[in-house]
Design a protein around this motif. Sequence first.
Motif, PDB file in Angstrom:
ATOM      1  N   VAL A 190       0.858  -1.191   0.000  1.00  0.00           N
ATOM      2  CA  VAL A 190       0.000   0.000   0.000  1.00  0.00           C
ATOM      3  C   VAL A 190       0.893   1.238   0.000  1.00  0.00           C
ATOM      4  O   VAL A 190       1.625   1.484   0.960  1.00  0.00           O
ATOM      5  CB  VAL A 190      -0.946   0.018   1.233  1.00  0.00           C
ATOM      6  N   LEU A 191       0.826   2.009  -1.086  1.00  0.00           N
ATOM      7  CA  LEU A 191       1.733   3.156  -1.215  1.00  0.00           C
ATOM      8  C   LEU A 191       1.211   4.393  -0.494  1.00  0.00           C
ATOM      9  O   LEU A 191       0.910   5.427  -1.096  1.00  0.00           O
ATOM     10  CB  LEU A 191       1.991   3.465  -2.692  1.00  0.00           C
ATOM     11  N   LYS A 192       1.095   4.282   0.826  1.00  0.00           N
ATOM     12  CA  LYS A 192       0.667   5.397   1.671  1.00  0.00           C
ATOM     13  C   LYS A 192       1.712   5.612   2.753  1.00  0.00           C
ATOM     14  O   LYS A 192       2.302   4.658   3.245  1.00  0.00           O
ATOM     15  CB  LYS A 192      -0.676   5.076   2.321  1.00  0.00           C
ATOM     16  N   ARG A 193       1.902   6.893   3.113  1.00  0.00           N
ATOM     17  CA  ARG A 193       2.917   7.233   4.113  1.00  0.00           C
ATOM     18  C   ARG A 193       2.416   6.959   5.529  1.00  0.00           C
ATOM     19  O   ARG A 193       1.824   7.834   6.162  1.00  0.00           O
ATOM     20  CB  ARG A 193       3.284   8.713   4.024  1.00  0.00           C
ATOM     21  N   LEU A 194       2.644   5.760   6.002  1.00  0.00           N
ATOM     22  CA  LEU A 194       2.329   5.453   7.398  1.00  0.00           C
ATOM     23  C   LEU A 194       3.030   4.174   7.816  1.00  0.00           C
ATOM     24  O   LEU A 194       3.394   3.350   6.970  1.00  0.00           O
ATOM     25  CB  LEU A 194       0.818   5.301   7.616  1.00  0.00           C
ATOM     26  N   PHE A 195       3.249   4.065   9.116  1.00  0.00           N
ATOM     27  CA  PHE A 195       3.800   2.818   9.646  1.00  0.00           C
ATOM     28  C   PHE A 195       3.262   2.565  11.047  1.00  0.00           C
ATOM     29  O   PHE A 195       2.790   3.493  11.720  1.00  0.00           O
ATOM     30  CB  PHE A 195       5.330   2.825   9.643  1.00  0.00           C
ATOM     31  N   VAL A 196       3.295   1.291  11.433  1.00  0.00           N
ATOM     32  CA  VAL A 196       2.966   0.914  12.806  1.00  0.00           C
ATOM     33  C   VAL A 196       4.247   0.434  13.473  1.00  0.00           C
ATOM     34  O   VAL A 196       5.180  -0.007  12.806  1.00  0.00           O
ATOM     35  CB  VAL A 196       1.883  -0.195  12.867  1.00  0.00           C
ATOM     36  N   MET A 197       4.281   0.563  14.796  1.00  0.00           N
ATOM     37  CA  MET A 197       5.515   0.253  15.520  1.00  0.00           C
ATOM     38  C   MET A 197       5.159  -0.166  16.944  1.00  0.00           C
ATOM     39  O   MET A 197       4.212   0.355  17.533  1.00  0.00           O
ATOM     40  CB  MET A 197       6.357   1.539  15.521  1.00  0.00           C
ATOM     41  N   ASP A 198       5.880  -1.139  17.463  1.00  0.00           N
ATOM     42  CA  ASP A 198       5.778  -1.495  18.883  1.00  0.00           C
ATOM     43  C   ASP A 198       7.095  -2.136  19.299  1.00  0.00           C
ATOM     44  O   ASP A 198       7.317  -3.325  19.076  1.00  0.00           O
ATOM     45  CB  ASP A 198       4.608  -2.453  19.121  1.00  0.00           C
ATOM     46  N   CYS A 199       7.964  -1.322  19.875  1.00  0.00           N
ATOM     47  CA  CYS A 199       9.304  -1.809  20.231  1.00  0.00           C
ATOM     48  C   CYS A 199       9.274  -2.764  21.417  1.00  0.00           C
ATOM     49  O   CYS A 199      10.286  -3.373  21.742  1.00  0.00           O
ATOM     50  CB  CYS A 199      10.247  -0.636  20.485  1.00  0.00           C
ATOM     51  N   THR A 231      13.808   2.702  19.680  1.00  0.00           N
ATOM     52  CA  THR A 231      12.679   3.508  19.200  1.00  0.00           C
ATOM     53  C   THR A 231      13.132   4.438  18.078  1.00  0.00           C
ATOM     54  O   THR A 231      12.458   4.556  17.045  1.00  0.00           O
ATOM     55  CB  THR A 231      12.060   4.314  20.363  1.00  0.00           C
ATOM     56  N   ALA A 232      14.289   5.081  18.255  1.00  0.00           N
ATOM     57  CA  ALA A 232      14.816   5.979  17.222  1.00  0.00           C
ATOM     58  C   ALA A 232      15.154   5.184  15.968  1.00  0.00           C
ATOM     59  O   ALA A 232      14.798   5.566  14.847  1.00  0.00           O
ATOM     60  CB  ALA A 232      16.068   6.700  17.742  1.00  0.00           C
ATOM     61  N   ARG A 233      15.829   4.054  16.144  1.00  0.00           N
ATOM     62  CA  ARG A 233      16.206   3.198  15.015  1.00  0.00           C
ATOM     63  C   ARG A 233      14.969   2.777  14.224  1.00  0.00           C
ATOM     64  O   ARG A 233      14.942   2.839  13.003  1.00  0.00           O
ATOM     65  CB  ARG A 233      16.955   1.958  15.546  1.00  0.00           C
ATOM     66  N   CYS A 234      13.943   2.366  14.948  1.00  0.00           N
ATOM     67  CA  CYS A 234      12.725   1.883  14.303  1.00  0.00           C
ATOM     68  C   CYS A 234      12.004   3.021  13.558  1.00  0.00           C
ATOM     69  O   CYS A 234      11.614   2.850  12.403  1.00  0.00           O
ATOM     70  CB  CYS A 234      11.821   1.252  15.363  1.00  0.00           C
ATOM     71  N   MET A 235      11.870   4.176  14.198  1.00  0.00           N
ATOM     72  CA  MET A 235      11.186   5.309  13.535  1.00  0.00           C
ATOM     73  C   MET A 235      11.929   5.719  12.267  1.00  0.00           C
ATOM     74  O   MET A 235      11.301   6.017  11.248  1.00  0.00           O
ATOM     75  CB  MET A 235      11.100   6.509  14.488  1.00  0.00           C
ATOM     76  N   LEU A 236      13.262   5.731  12.314  1.00  0.00           N
ATOM     77  CA  LEU A 236      14.049   6.142  11.143  1.00  0.00           C
ATOM     78  C   LEU A 236      13.945   5.102  10.030  1.00  0.00           C
ATOM     79  O   LEU A 236      13.788   5.439   8.853  1.00  0.00           O
ATOM     80  CB  LEU A 236      15.511   6.378  11.543  1.00  0.00           C
ATOM     81  N   HIS A 237      14.012   3.818  10.408  1.00  0.00           N
ATOM     82  CA  HIS A 237      13.896   2.719   9.441  1.00  0.00           C
ATOM     83  C   HIS A 237      12.532   2.772   8.737  1.00  0.00           C
ATOM     84  O   HIS A 237      12.452   2.665   7.506  1.00  0.00           O
ATOM     85  CB  HIS A 237      14.076   1.388  10.195  1.00  0.00           C
TER      86      HIS A 237
END
Length: 172
Positions: free
Chosen positions: A54-63, A129-135
């Motif tokens: 899906v070519l939309k700017r979003l991501f989910v994350m849970d470190c 958290t920083a690594r994941c957000m940047l990735h």
Amino acid sequence: MSLLKIVTWPNPILDIPADPVTKFDDDLKKLVNNMFETMYSAPGVGLAAVQVGVLKRLFVMDCSGGKDPAQRVVMINPEVVGIEGKQDGDEGCLSFPGIYFNVERNLRAIVRAHDINGKEFELDGTELTARCMLHETDHCDGIVFLDKMTPLKREIVKRRIKKLQKAGEWPS
Ligand SMILES: [Zn+2]
């Protein structure tokens, strides 16, 4: 909820910068819920929409990997607004299953985004958290972690993947 198919490298969709989200509707909520389920089931700590095609700017994350509800976050239209320091460490990616390789990242990152209701917020994180957000923000820009490696490391990883492809052990 349903599991989504995760796109693996070298699918060209991973190289395309995604479009900003403009509608914060039920379809978006459904996509986000399915992305969380897909990420937890993989399992992984971050998943961008481009990784499910899906070519939309979003991501989910849970470190925390589902252990701490406070760390469950969706970042829509993410934008890195501050970075500080450096960290070294192994990094993985659900689009590169089984591949873990050293990538240098900033130690701290401040990312501005919209939440699921379209409200703007900022997340200030360090280390994982920083690594994941940047990735994940990179994914929204059509950049994969391979692009962040030194040319030598990139060749090593590409060779390893080629071997797995030959052996029929790389999902397409
Ligand atoms: Zn990734």
